[in-house]
Design an enzyme around this catalytic site. Structure first.
Site, PDB file in Angstrom:
ATOM      1  N   GLU A 102     -35.351  75.817 -15.550  1.00 68.00           N
ATOM      2  CA  GLU A 102     -36.745  75.369 -15.654  1.00 68.00           C
ATOM      3  C   GLU A 102     -37.690  76.334 -14.954  1.00 68.00           C
ATOM      4  OE1 GLU A 102     -35.856  70.590 -15.773  1.00 68.00           O
ATOM      5  OE2 GLU A 102     -37.551  71.341 -14.653  1.00 68.00           O
ATOM      6  N   SER A 105     -38.587  75.357   4.094  1.00 67.21           N
ATOM      7  CA  SER A 105     -38.564  73.916   3.857  1.00 67.21           C
ATOM      8  C   SER A 105     -38.034  73.218   5.105  1.00 67.21           C
ATOM      9  CB  SER A 105     -37.666  73.605   2.655  1.00 67.21           C
ATOM     10  OG  SER A 105     -38.279  74.056   1.470  1.00 67.21           O
ATOM     11  N   LEU A 106     -38.949  72.738   5.923  1.00 69.54           N
ATOM     12  CA  LEU A 106     -38.579  72.167   7.224  1.00 69.54           C
ATOM     13  C   LEU A 106     -38.280  70.669   7.105  1.00 69.54           C
ATOM     14  CD1 LEU A 106     -38.371  73.584   9.946  1.00 69.54           C
ATOM     15  CD2 LEU A 106     -40.657  72.756  10.483  1.00 69.54           C
ATOM     16  N   HIS A 107     -39.261  69.923   6.644  1.00 68.52           N
ATOM     17  CA  HIS A 107     -39.112  68.502   6.298  1.00 68.52           C
ATOM     18  C   HIS A 107     -38.850  67.545   7.445  1.00 68.52           C
ATOM     19  CE1 HIS A 107     -39.159  70.271   2.445  1.00 68.52           C
ATOM     20  NE2 HIS A 107     -37.874  70.464   2.307  1.00 68.52           N
ATOM     21  N   CYS A 141     -42.683  69.563  -7.545  1.00 64.74           N
ATOM     22  CA  CYS A 141     -41.684  69.976  -6.551  1.00 64.74           C
ATOM     23  C   CYS A 141     -40.520  69.010  -6.489  1.00 64.74           C
ATOM     24  CB  CYS A 141     -42.291  69.991  -5.149  1.00 64.74           C
ATOM     25  SG  CYS A 141     -43.486  71.256  -4.899  1.00 64.74           S
ATOM     26  N   CYS A 201     -28.253  74.144  -7.866  1.00 60.55           N
ATOM     27  CA  CYS A 201     -28.416  74.474  -6.450  1.00 60.55           C
ATOM     28  C   CYS A 201     -27.296  73.853  -5.650  1.00 60.55           C
ATOM     29  CB  CYS A 201     -29.754  73.957  -5.934  1.00 60.55           C
ATOM     30  SG  CYS A 201     -30.108  74.481  -4.241  1.00 60.55           S
ATOM     31  N   CYS A 227     -33.959  65.874  -3.501  1.00 58.95           N
ATOM     32  CA  CYS A 227     -34.291  66.868  -4.530  1.00 58.95           C
ATOM     33  C   CYS A 227     -33.419  66.705  -5.780  1.00 58.95           C
ATOM     34  CB  CYS A 227     -34.118  68.270  -3.954  1.00 58.95           C
ATOM     35  SG  CYS A 227     -34.399  69.585  -5.161  1.00 58.95           S
ATOM     36  N   GLY A 239     -32.801  76.176  -7.265  1.00 60.41           N
ATOM     37  CA  GLY A 239     -31.963  77.134  -6.553  1.00 60.41           C
ATOM     38  C   GLY A 239     -32.448  77.510  -5.172  1.00 60.41           C
ATOM     39  N   GLU A 240     -31.567  78.153  -4.435  1.00 57.95           N
ATOM     40  CA  GLU A 240     -31.874  78.624  -3.082  1.00 57.95           C
ATOM     41  C   GLU A 240     -31.943  80.161  -3.131  1.00 57.95           C
ATOM     42  OE1 GLU A 240     -32.911  77.725  -0.045  1.00 57.95           O
ATOM     43  OE2 GLU A 240     -32.642  79.860   0.294  1.00 57.95           O
ATOM     44  N   ASN A 294     -42.211  63.399  -4.142  1.00 57.87           N
ATOM     45  CA  ASN A 294     -42.285  63.084  -5.577  1.00 57.87           C
ATOM     46  C   ASN A 294     -41.016  62.337  -5.959  1.00 57.87           C
ATOM     47  OD1 ASN A 294     -44.732  64.511  -5.940  1.00 57.87           O
ATOM     48  ND2 ASN A 294     -43.592  66.430  -5.996  1.00 57.87           N
ATOM     49  N   SER A 339     -39.405  80.634  -1.078  1.00 58.80           N
ATOM     50  CA  SER A 339     -39.200  79.396  -0.320  1.00 58.80           C
ATOM     51  C   SER A 339     -37.716  79.177  -0.074  1.00 58.80           C
ATOM     52  CB  SER A 339     -39.776  78.223  -1.120  1.00 58.80           C
ATOM     53  OG  SER A 339     -39.536  77.007  -0.457  1.00 58.80           O
ATOM     54  N   CYS A 365     -43.889  78.987 -11.007  1.00 58.31           N
ATOM     55  CA  CYS A 365     -42.851  78.512 -10.095  1.00 58.31           C
ATOM     56  C   CYS A 365     -41.509  78.872 -10.738  1.00 58.31           C
ATOM     57  CB  CYS A 365     -43.014  77.002  -9.910  1.00 58.31           C
ATOM     58  SG  CYS A 365     -41.743  76.264  -8.874  1.00 58.31           S
ATOM     59  N   CYS A 384     -29.928  68.864  -0.993  1.00 58.52           N
ATOM     60  CA  CYS A 384     -30.920  68.119  -0.207  1.00 58.52           C
ATOM     61  C   CYS A 384     -31.090  66.745  -0.857  1.00 58.52           C
ATOM     62  CB  CYS A 384     -32.244  68.870  -0.168  1.00 58.52           C
ATOM     63  SG  CYS A 384     -32.089  70.495   0.612  1.00 58.52           S
TER      64      CYS A 384
HETATM   65  N1  SAH Z   1     -34.242  75.939  -2.075  1.00 56.81           N
HETATM   66  C1  SAH Z   1     -35.570  76.389  -1.765  1.00 56.81           C
HETATM   67  C2  SAH Z   1     -36.401  76.569  -3.006  1.00 56.81           C
HETATM   68  C3  SAH Z   1     -36.700  75.300  -3.750  1.00 56.81           C
HETATM   69  S1  SAH Z   1     -38.295  74.933  -3.320  1.00 56.81           S
HETATM   70  C4  SAH Z   1     -36.204  75.457  -0.767  1.00 56.81           C
HETATM   71  O1  SAH Z   1     -35.652  74.406  -0.495  1.00 56.81           O
HETATM   72  O2  SAH Z   1     -37.225  75.794  -0.191  1.00 56.81           O
HETATM   73  C5  SAH Z   1     -38.514  73.370  -3.693  1.00 56.81           C
HETATM   74  C6  SAH Z   1     -39.610  72.788  -2.814  1.00 56.81           C
HETATM   75  O3  SAH Z   1     -39.818  71.467  -3.248  1.00 56.81           O
HETATM   76  C7  SAH Z   1     -39.119  72.717  -1.386  1.00 56.81           C
HETATM   77  O4  SAH Z   1     -40.109  72.738  -0.419  1.00 56.81           O
HETATM   78  C8  SAH Z   1     -38.456  71.370  -1.455  1.00 56.81           C
HETATM   79  O5  SAH Z   1     -38.146  70.910  -0.243  1.00 56.81           O
HETATM   80  C9  SAH Z   1     -39.506  70.584  -2.221  1.00 56.81           C
HETATM   81  N2  SAH Z   1     -38.990  69.327  -2.790  1.00 56.81           N
HETATM   82  C10 SAH Z   1     -37.732  69.067  -3.163  1.00 56.81           C
HETATM   83  N3  SAH Z   1     -37.611  67.805  -3.614  1.00 56.81           N
HETATM   84  C11 SAH Z   1     -38.837  67.246  -3.516  1.00 56.81           C
HETATM   85  C12 SAH Z   1     -39.361  65.951  -3.851  1.00 56.81           C
HETATM   86  N4  SAH Z   1     -38.596  64.992  -4.372  1.00 56.81           N
HETATM   87  N5  SAH Z   1     -40.666  65.744  -3.632  1.00 56.81           N
HETATM   88  C13 SAH Z   1     -41.467  66.727  -3.125  1.00 56.81           C
HETATM   89  N6  SAH Z   1     -41.027  67.951  -2.804  1.00 56.81           N
HETATM   90  C14 SAH Z   1     -39.718  68.218  -3.004  1.00 56.81           C
END
Ligand code: SAH
Length: 340
Positions: A86, A206-208, A325, A106, A113, A153-154, A282, A183, A99, A110
């Protein structure tokens, strides 16, 4: 061919007993005219052109185009081996952002995701990354201004190909390094490696979560990469490149959106050349996290800003097409999407 530099193309045409300037012609037709077969390059002498018909350029096939009401367009692209990835085109008044995916699937898993739920298939080659940008550029008939490696992907697990793709996007497609963002969830050793490439791209992490316990609950790989080590590597990145780091923070209602989390985060980032991007969660099918209410989100942002932390809220685009995202997964379709 796609992802090759002018010099590489020139060297290649010379191995074919052709004059050096044919390399420049190939470059122009591949990156500016968007040819899908070398036999389309009408300026080449006919016998040679015909002999090139089977040399792959490296373009994908468009399997599905799914426009959102907000102007965002999600694409499913079919690769040579039939795998689907995608890509999302995100237009704003002044920009067109793509994007891009860096892998099929991946491995990071997480919890929030969608991509992680399907597991890992393979890395993307440099041409498969560059192709995504050309595809969106051609579809919108507008130059792409920004690229974010925030699709499937990462990227840091596919660093060599990602770096080649970044070079090509910059030098062959003409996108400024400062307009390219990679990212990552953070892979030990790789942020340093990226810093050593001395590019002017933006690193987004991506800290979260504001502490190790919460982070390893959401991001399994954090178990092998403590928050303190990750942040130390980010400081190192700022020192080496002189570029600030963006921190992405998915806001999950009731879980990481409390005042104490904002204060904890602010503590970690005090004096750090960085910017926090708050991303309201999301929804995806498999898990039952909740999107925060606007007021809660705003309160979290205010607290960070009061503590002197640069922060903003990322407005989600493409939600109605599962193009936002974390919602990307290959092969997803709904009745309203029509195959091409
Ligand atoms: N693997 C990398 C690149 C993917 S980026 C990374 O994790 O950074 C995808 C972005 O979308 C990241 O910031 C991820 O954390 C965010 N993301 C993943 N799932 C999401 C969701 N359900 N809602 C909002 N953001 C999300």
């Amino acid at each position: 061919m796609l992802g090759a530099s002018r010099q590489q193309l020139t060297a290649w045409v010379q191995t074919q007993d052709q004059p050096a300037y044919r390399g420049q012609q190939l470059h122009q037709w591949i990156y500016q005219k968007g040819i899908r077969s070398l036999s389309e390059i009408t300026v080449l002498p006919k016998p040679w052109r015909q002999s090139l018909a089977d040399v792959p350029v490296g373009r994908s096939q468009l399997a599905l185009r799914s426009p959102s009401q907000d102007g965002t367009v999600k694409y499913l692209l079919r690769l040579e081996d039939g795998q689907i990835i995608e890509t999302v085109g995100i237009p704003t008044a002044k920009r067109l952002t793509v994007c891009v995916s860096s892998q099929v699937g991946c491995a990071m898993a997480c919890d929030f995701c969608a991509t992680g739920k399907g597991g890992f298939q393979r890395h993307l080659g440099r041409h498969e990354i560059v192709d995504q940008v050309l595809t969106v550029q051609e579809d919108f008939q507008q130059r792409v201004s920004n690229v974010v490696f925030m699709g499937m992907g990462e990227p840091l697990l596919n660093l060599a190909n990602v770096l080649e793709a970044v070079r090509s996007l910059n030098q062959d497609v003409g996108i400024g390094q400062r307009s390219i963002t990679v990212s990552t969830v953070g892979i030990p050793g790789r942020i340093h490696q990226l810093a050593e490439a001395k590019l002017q791209i933006t690193l987004a992490v991506s800290l979260h979560a504001s502490n190790q316990a919460l982070r390893s609950q959401l991001v399994p790989s954090a178990n092998h990469y403590p928050l303190t080590a990750l942040l130390a590597d980010c400081r190192d990145y700022v020192r080496i490149t002189g570029r600030r780091v963006t921190f992405e923070y998915i806001v999950l209602a009731g879980l990481n959106d409390q005042p104490q989390h904002a204060l904890e985060l602010a503590q970690h980032l005090r004096g750090f050349q960085s910017h926090v991007n708050l991303i309201p969660y999301n929804p995806i099918e498999e898990v039952s996290y909740q999107r925060p209410r606007g007021q809660q989100l705003q309160g979290f942002l205010n607290l960070l800003q009061e503590k002197g932390i640069a922060a903003s809220i990322r407005r989600s685009r493409g939600l109605d097409r599962d193009a936002a995202c974390g919602q990307l997964r290959a092969g997803h379709s709904s009745e309203s999407q029509s195959p091409i």
